[in-house]
Write a protein that holds these residues in place. Structure first.
Motif, PDB file in Angstrom:
ATOM      1  N   ASP A 645       0.802  -1.219   0.000  1.00  0.00           N
ATOM      2  CA  ASP A 645       0.000   0.000   0.000  1.00  0.00           C
ATOM      3  C   ASP A 645       0.833   1.267   0.000  1.00  0.00           C
ATOM      4  N   ALA A 646       2.132   1.116  -0.123  1.00  0.00           N
ATOM      5  CA  ALA A 646       3.016   2.267  -0.273  1.00  0.00           C
ATOM      6  C   ALA A 646       4.321   1.766  -0.871  1.00  0.00           C
ATOM      7  N   VAL A 647       5.154   2.688  -1.297  1.00  0.00           N
ATOM      8  CA  VAL A 647       6.433   2.280  -1.859  1.00  0.00           C
ATOM      9  C   VAL A 647       7.240   1.585  -0.770  1.00  0.00           C
ATOM     10  N   LYS A 648       7.628   0.363  -1.030  1.00  0.00           N
ATOM     11  CA  LYS A 648       8.340  -0.421  -0.035  1.00  0.00           C
ATOM     12  C   LYS A 648       9.810  -0.036  -0.026  1.00  0.00           C
ATOM     13  N   GLU A 649      10.369   0.073   1.161  1.00  0.00           N
ATOM     14  CA  GLU A 649      11.776   0.457   1.288  1.00  0.00           C
ATOM     15  C   GLU A 649      12.665  -0.659   0.758  1.00  0.00           C
ATOM     16  N   ALA A 650      13.491  -0.354  -0.202  1.00  0.00           N
ATOM     17  CA  ALA A 650      14.385  -1.364  -0.769  1.00  0.00           C
ATOM     18  C   ALA A 650      15.627  -1.503   0.088  1.00  0.00           C
ATOM     19  N   PRO A 651      16.154  -2.718   0.227  1.00  0.00           N
ATOM     20  CA  PRO A 651      17.432  -2.871   0.924  1.00  0.00           C
ATOM     21  C   PRO A 651      18.500  -2.047   0.212  1.00  0.00           C
ATOM     22  N   LYS A 652      19.398  -1.472   0.965  1.00  0.00           N
ATOM     23  CA  LYS A 652      20.470  -0.678   0.359  1.00  0.00           C
ATOM     24  C   LYS A 652      21.482  -1.634  -0.278  1.00  0.00           C
ATOM     25  N   TYR A 653      21.794  -1.379  -1.520  1.00  0.00           N
ATOM     26  CA  TYR A 653      22.756  -2.243  -2.187  1.00  0.00           C
ATOM     27  C   TYR A 653      23.675  -1.404  -3.066  1.00  0.00           C
ATOM     28  N   LYS A 654      24.866  -1.916  -3.250  1.00  0.00           N
ATOM     29  CA  LYS A 654      25.897  -1.161  -3.946  1.00  0.00           C
ATOM     30  C   LYS A 654      26.263  -1.766  -5.292  1.00  0.00           C
ATOM     31  N   VAL A 655      25.661  -2.899  -5.610  1.00  0.00           N
ATOM     32  CA  VAL A 655      26.011  -3.589  -6.854  1.00  0.00           C
ATOM     33  C   VAL A 655      24.738  -3.923  -7.624  1.00  0.00           C
ATOM     34  N   THR A 656      24.905  -4.288  -8.862  1.00  0.00           N
ATOM     35  CA  THR A 656      23.781  -4.721  -9.691  1.00  0.00           C
ATOM     36  C   THR A 656      24.239  -5.839 -10.614  1.00  0.00           C
ATOM     37  N   LEU A 657      23.294  -6.727 -10.964  1.00  0.00           N
ATOM     38  CA  LEU A 657      23.610  -7.786 -11.928  1.00  0.00           C
ATOM     39  C   LEU A 657      23.494  -7.296 -13.361  1.00  0.00           C
ATOM     40  N   GLY A 658      22.662  -6.263 -13.563  1.00  0.00           N
ATOM     41  CA  GLY A 658      22.418  -5.807 -14.923  1.00  0.00           C
ATOM     42  C   GLY A 658      21.349  -6.625 -15.621  1.00  0.00           C
ATOM     43  N   ILE A 659      20.231  -6.837 -14.916  1.00  0.00           N
ATOM     44  CA  ILE A 659      19.109  -7.565 -15.526  1.00  0.00           C
ATOM     45  C   ILE A 659      17.843  -6.739 -15.414  1.00  0.00           C
ATOM     46  N   MET A 660      16.850  -7.118 -16.232  1.00  0.00           N
ATOM     47  CA  MET A 660      15.500  -6.580 -16.103  1.00  0.00           C
ATOM     48  C   MET A 660      14.594  -7.730 -15.701  1.00  0.00           C
ATOM     49  N   PRO A 661      14.035  -7.692 -14.496  1.00  0.00           N
ATOM     50  CA  PRO A 661      13.210  -8.815 -14.041  1.00  0.00           C
ATOM     51  C   PRO A 661      11.835  -8.815 -14.685  1.00  0.00           C
ATOM     52  N   VAL A 676      21.398  -6.577 -19.545  1.00  0.00           N
ATOM     53  CA  VAL A 676      22.143  -5.408 -19.998  1.00  0.00           C
ATOM     54  C   VAL A 676      23.536  -5.849 -20.458  1.00  0.00           C
ATOM     55  N   ASP A 677      23.955  -5.335 -21.599  1.00  0.00           N
ATOM     56  CA  ASP A 677      25.259  -5.703 -22.152  1.00  0.00           C
ATOM     57  C   ASP A 677      26.404  -5.356 -21.188  1.00  0.00           C
ATOM     58  N   ASP A 678      27.388  -6.243 -21.159  1.00  0.00           N
ATOM     59  CA  ASP A 678      28.647  -5.990 -20.464  1.00  0.00           C
ATOM     60  C   ASP A 678      28.471  -5.756 -18.961  1.00  0.00           C
ATOM     61  N   ARG A 679      27.469  -6.390 -18.380  1.00  0.00           N
ATOM     62  CA  ARG A 679      27.272  -6.358 -16.925  1.00  0.00           C
ATOM     63  C   ARG A 679      27.458  -7.781 -16.388  1.00  0.00           C
ATOM     64  N   PRO A 680      27.509  -7.970 -15.038  1.00  0.00           N
ATOM     65  CA  PRO A 680      27.801  -9.297 -14.484  1.00  0.00           C
ATOM     66  C   PRO A 680      26.929 -10.426 -15.017  1.00  0.00           C
ATOM     67  N   ALA A 681      25.612 -10.207 -15.158  1.00  0.00           N
ATOM     68  CA  ALA A 681      24.735 -11.271 -15.650  1.00  0.00           C
ATOM     69  C   ALA A 681      25.090 -11.653 -17.080  1.00  0.00           C
ATOM     70  N   ASP A 682      25.409 -10.656 -17.891  1.00  0.00           N
ATOM     71  CA  ASP A 682      25.805 -10.910 -19.273  1.00  0.00           C
ATOM     72  C   ASP A 682      27.098 -11.727 -19.315  1.00  0.00           C
ATOM     73  N   HIS A 683      28.059 -11.372 -18.472  1.00  0.00           N
ATOM     74  CA  HIS A 683      29.330 -12.104 -18.430  1.00  0.00           C
ATOM     75  C   HIS A 683      29.136 -13.546 -17.968  1.00  0.00           C
ATOM     76  N   ALA A 684      28.109 -13.771 -17.134  1.00  0.00           N
ATOM     77  CA  ALA A 684      27.852 -15.121 -16.619  1.00  0.00           C
ATOM     78  C   ALA A 684      27.069 -15.982 -17.600  1.00  0.00           C
ATOM     79  N   GLY A 685      26.667 -15.410 -18.735  1.00  0.00           N
ATOM     80  CA  GLY A 685      25.941 -16.180 -19.749  1.00  0.00           C
ATOM     81  C   GLY A 685      24.447 -16.258 -19.526  1.00  0.00           C
ATOM     82  N   ILE A 686      23.920 -15.418 -18.647  1.00  0.00           N
ATOM     83  CA  ILE A 686      22.477 -15.425 -18.390  1.00  0.00           C
ATOM     84  C   ILE A 686      21.758 -14.755 -19.556  1.00  0.00           C
TER      85      ILE A 686
END
Length: 736
Positions: A645-661, A676-686
Motif C-alpha cells: 500500500d506504499a512504496v516499499k523500502e528497498a534494501p540498500k545495495y551497492k552492486v547490480t547484476l544488470g538484468i531486467m526482471p 544489460v550488455d557488459d554487466r555481471p549477468a551478461d558475463h555469466a551467460g544469463i
C-alpha cells in the motif's frame, strides 16, 4: 516506463484461467439445437427457416444429414428438426433455392448408401479433412424428395451455394484434378472454372449484391508443402490447418487475399454492407483448440473479434434482412465438444469504435522519430511531442490543455550540487459526457532523450537518440486512439473521460504526481485510472500484464471477461508499480496498468518503431476500450488498498547484476526479461527467459529476496550465481 532499478520492489503476478464472454454485436442469443454436432445453418430467402447439417444418434442421424428448422418459436427442441435429406450416405453444405421450397445439398448416397468412414488418426498427428469422391450436388423439396441432380462428374462436387439474385451456383469440385471453385447456372448448365491456383479453394459465399465471392483457400507455396498437399489429395484428404480468406469477382477476376493471419481462417460470410467479412479463425491461439468469429474489412483492415465464449465458434450467416446472425458453437453444451446452432439479434458496428492501425502507426512513427530526439522532459523534442498530441486531440473536437509543472532533478545522484530545474508538460483533454463519474486514461509520452539523465541500459550511449517507440510512444498512441473512439462514436457513455499524456515519468513519475494532486478536485467523482505503458511488444505467447487488479473488487472479473482471444493475462494485484498509475493509487483511486513486458531494447537506442507489434497493440487498445466501458457501467467501483500500500523500502545495495526482471511470478526464482550488455549477468551467460534461484548461498524466491541478496555484496566481490536455463540448472561465477 521509468528506470526499473528504482521500482524493482513492486508486486508480482499469478495467472488466472477463468473464462467469460463479451459479445456486444450479439443480443438475445437463443440456442436452437440440443445434442450432437449441428453446423452450417443457413437462412431461407424469407428468413423464416434454416437448413443445417446434423449428426445426432438420438434422432437417428448417425452420419451427417440435412435437417430443416422453422423459426417460429421462442424455445426449440430436437423434435423441431425435420429431416430433408435421404438419411443415406453422408451429406454436407445445404442451401435454400430461390423459391424457398427447395434446397441444394451434396450427398454420397448414390455412390454408397452406407456412411463413408472418417479418416483414421494419422501417425504424424496432423488433422485432415476427407474429400469423399461420391459427393454430388442435388436439389430436393422440403419433404426430402430429390427433384434434380446437378452434378455427375467423377470425384468430389460439394459446398454449393446460391447467389442472392438466384442466377448462379458456386461449388467446389475436383474435376480439373485440383480442388477449385466452379460456377454454374441455377439449373446446372454453363459450367465455368473460377480458380486455378494449386490448393484447396472452398466454402464460397456471394456478396449481398451477387457481384463478389468470398472463400477460404489453402494454397501451398514451398516445395515441401506442395508435395504434402498433392500426396494427401491423392489419398482423398486435405489438411485445413493453414487457410486464408480471399475475394474475387463472380467471373474469377480480381482475386485478392484478404487475411494474412496464419493458421486456419475459414467459414467466411459477407456482412450485409458487403464491405466487411465475418469468418472463423484460430490465428490468435497460442495453444490448444480455439476458434472465434472475427470481422475484417474487405481490404484486410479493421480486424475485430466478435465471439469470445468457449473454444469453437464458426459458420456465421446473416439473415436476408441483416437483422439476425446464425452460427455454430460448442458453448452451453451438455457434453464435451457438442456443437449447436445459435441465433442472435445482430447489433451492427459503430465504425468509429474500430481501432485504426494507421492512426497507431502514424503516432508512434512521429513520436519515435529522430526529429524529436528521444522526447526528454524539458527538451525541444518534448515540446514538439506535446504540440503534436494537442493538435491530434483538437482534430477530434476535444479542447486539450498543456499543463506545465516544475521539479528538480539531480544530474549526478552522488552530487548534491548537481540539481537542475526542469519544466515538464502534461497534455490533458476532457470528454464531458455530463455524467456523475469520471475515468482517467493515461500514458507517458516522454523518454530518455540523448541519455542526458543516464537511464540507458546500453553502456556508453550518451549522445545517442533513445527513440522510445515502445516506451512509451506505444501507450501514447493507444490513449490517443481511445480519445478518438470515445469522442467520435455514437454512444454517450455513463462516465466522463480524461485523456492525459504525462511527461517526467522517466525521472520519477513527475507529471502524473503533479496531475494527481488535483484530479479529484477538478473532475467529478474519479472512479478509476487506466495506465498504458509499454504495450507495443506483445510476444509470441501473447503475454499481457494487467496490474492494479486488487485495487477494486470488480476488476478481476472484468479483465477476464473482456480478454482478447489467445491472450495470456498475468495478474498483478498491487496498485503500485514503475509507472504513472502509482500516483493515482496513492490518492485512493482504483487503477489498472497494462504492460507487455520489458525486452532487449528496453531503455536502449534500438527501441524503434519497426519493432512494434501492431496486431497486439490494436487488440490491447480495443481491450481497454471495452474495459473502460464496463467500468463506466458498473454501479460502484470500490477502492481497495493492496498489500503493497506504499512504496516499499528497498534494501540498500551497492552492486547490480544488470538484468531486467519479469513481472510474472515463476514460483521458484526471479525470471529474467532482459540482460544489460557488459554487466555481471551478461558475463555469466544469463539470457532473457532464465530464472535466477541463488546468489552465492542466498536463495532467491522473488524480487524481494533478490534485492536482499544483492545488498550483501560490495563492488569487486566475487560469488556464484545459480539459474535455470531451458529447464537445466546451471551455476556460473560472477564478479560485481
Amino acid at each position: 516506463m521509468m528506470n526499473l532499478n528504482k521500482f524493482f520492489v513492486f508486486g508480482f503476478l499469478s495467472f488466472s484461467v477463468l473464462g467469460f464472454s463479451q459479445e456486444k454485436n450479439l443480443k438475445n442469443l437463443t440456442k436452437l439445437t440440443y445434442g450432437g454436432d449441428n453446423a452450417e445453418a443457413y437462412f431461407s430467402p424469407d428468413g423464416k427457416m434454416l437448413t443445417m447439417q446434423v449428426t445426432n444418434p438420438e434422432i437417428g442421424a448417425d452420419c451427417d444429414q440435412i435437417y430443416m428448422l422453422k423459426l417460429d418459436k421462442d424455445k426449440y427442441a430436437t423434435t423441431d428438426l425435420k429431416l430433408i435429406s435421404t438419411g443415406l450416405g453422408r451429406t454436407t453444405c445445404s442451401f435454400f433455392m430461390p423459391d424457398g421450397k427447395h434446397i441444394l445439398y451434396a450427398s454420397t448416397h448414390e455412390g454408397n448408401k452406407a456412411c463413408p468412414p472418417k479418416p483414421e488418426p494419422r501417425p504424424d498427428g496432423k488433422y485432415v479433412w476427407p474429400i469423399f469422391p461420391d459427393f454430388d450436388i442435388y436439389v430436393a423439396d422440403l419433404n426430402g424428395n430429390i427433384v434434380k441432380k446437378l452434378t455427375d462428374a467423377p470425384g468430389y462436387d460439394a459446398e454449393a451455394v446460391l447467389s442472392p439474385d438466384g442466377k448462379y451456383i458456386v461449388f467446389t469440385s475436383i474435376r480439373s484434378g485440383d480442388l477449385e471453385l466452379w460456377r454454374m447456372d441455377v439449373d446446372g448448365k454453363n459450367l465455368k472454372q473460377l480458380t486455378f491456383g494449386l490448393g484447396y479453394d472452398g466454402g464460397a459465399f456471394f456478396s449481398p449484391d451477387s457481384k463478389k465471392l468470398v472463400f477460404r483457400s489453402s494454397r501451398p507455396t514451398t516445395p515441401e508443402d506442395i508435395k504434402e498437399y498433392k500426396d494427401l489429395l491423392a489419398e482423398g484428404l486435405v489438411m485445413p490447418t493453414n487457410m486464408e480468406i480471399y475475394t474475387m469477382n463472380i467471373d474469377g477476376t480480381d482475386l485478392k487475399q484478404v487475411t494474412h493471419l496464419g493458421k486456419a481462417n475459414w467459414s467466411p460470410y459477407f456482412h450485409p454492407s458487403g464491405k466487411k467479412i465475418l469468418f472463423s479463425s484460430n490465428h490468435h491461439s497460442t495453444h490448444g483448440y480455439d476458434f472465434q468469429i472475427f470481422s475484417i474489412d474487405t481490404d484486410g483492415t479493421n480486424l475485430k473479434q466478435i465471439t469470445y465464449d468457449n473454444f469453437f465458434n464458426a459458420f456465421p450467416m446473416f439473415s436476408p434482412d441483416g437483422k439476425k446472425l446464425v452460427f455454430s458453437s460448442n458453448r452451453q453444451g451438455a457434453t464435451p465438444h457438442e456443437t449447436n446452432v445459435f441465433i442472435a439479434d445482430w447489433v451492427d458496428f459503430d465504425d468509429a469504435e474500430f481501432v485504426n492501425d494507421e492512426n497507431l502507426k502514424n503516432t508512434i512513427s512521429y513520436l519515435a522519430s529522430d526529429d524529436l530526439k528521444g522526447r526528454l522532459t524539458g527538451s525541444e523534442g518534448e515540446e514538439k511531442a506535446a504540440q503534436f498530441i494537442s493538435a491530434q486531440l483538437k482534430s477530434y473536437g476535444l479542447k486539450p490543455e498543456i499543463q506545465s509543472y516544475d521539479y528538480n532533478f539531480k544530474m549526478n545522484p552522488h552530487d548534491e550540487n548537481s540539481s537542475v530545474k526542469i519544466t515538464g508538460k502534461n497534455v490533458v483533454a476532457y470528454l464531458n459526457n455530463k455524467a456523475d463519474k469520471t475515468i482517467v486514461i493515461g500514458a507517458h509520452y516522454d523518454h530518455l532523450g540523448l541519455n542526458e539523465h543516464h537511464f540507458s541500459t546500453l553502456m556508453n550511449s550518451d549522445g545517442q537518440i533513445h527513440n522510445g517507440a515502445d516506451d512509451n510512444a506505444s501507450g501514447t498512441s493507444a490513449v490517443m486512439e481511445l480519445a478518438r473512439m470515445f469522442s467520435q462514436n455514437k454512444t454517450k457513455e455513463k462516465a466522463n473521460y480524461v485523456f492525459v499524456f504525462f511527461s517526467g515519468e522517466e525521472d520519477g513519475l513527475m507529471g502524473s504526481k503533479a496531475f494527481a494532486e488535483t484530479v479529484k478536485q477538478k473532475y467529478p467523482n474519479v472512479i478509476a485510472m487506466i495506465n498504458m505503458d509499454m504495450v507495443g511488444r506483445l510476444n509470441k505467447a501473447k503475454e499481457l500484464t494487467v496490474g492494479g487488479v486488487g485495487t477494486s473488487p470488480i476488476f478481476r472479473d472484468l479483465i477476464e471477461k473482456y480478454k482478447p482471444a489467445g491472450f495470456n493475462i498475468a495478474i498483478d494485484e498491487s496498485g503500485v508499480g514503475p509507472s504513472d498509475h502509482t500516483s493515482f493509487y496513492l490518492k485512493d483511486i482504483p487503477v489498472l496498468f497494462l504492460f507487455t513486458g520489458t525486452h532487449e531494447d528496453y531503455h536502449k537506442p534500438s527501441d524503434d518503431e519497426d519493432k512494434i507489434n501492431y496486431y497486439g497493440l490494436r487488440f490491447i487498445t480495443d481491450y481497454v476500450f471495452n474495459l473502460a466501458n464496463a467500468i463506466s457501467e458498473a454501479p460502484e467501483v470500490p477502492f481497495t488498498k493492496t498489500k503493497l500500500d506504499a512504496v516499499k523500502e528497498a534494501p540498500k545495495y551497492k552492486v547490480t547484476l544488470g538484468i531486467m526482471p519479469s513481472y510474472a511470478d515463476t514460483g521458484n526464482g526471479l525470471k529474467v526479461d532482459g540482460v544489460v550488455d557488459d554487466r555481471p549477468a551478461d558475463h555469466a551467460g544469463i539470457q532473457a527467459g532464465d530464472i535466477i534461484t541463488k546468489l552465492g548461498d542466498c536463495d532467491i524466491k522473488e524480487v524481494y529476496s533478490y534485492m536482499e541478496c544483492l545488498s550483501k555484496f560490495n563492488k569487486g566481490d566475487e560469488t556464484t550465481i545459480t539459474f535455470i536455463h531451458e529447464g537445466e540448472t546451471k551455476t556460473a561465477n560472477i564478479k560485481f
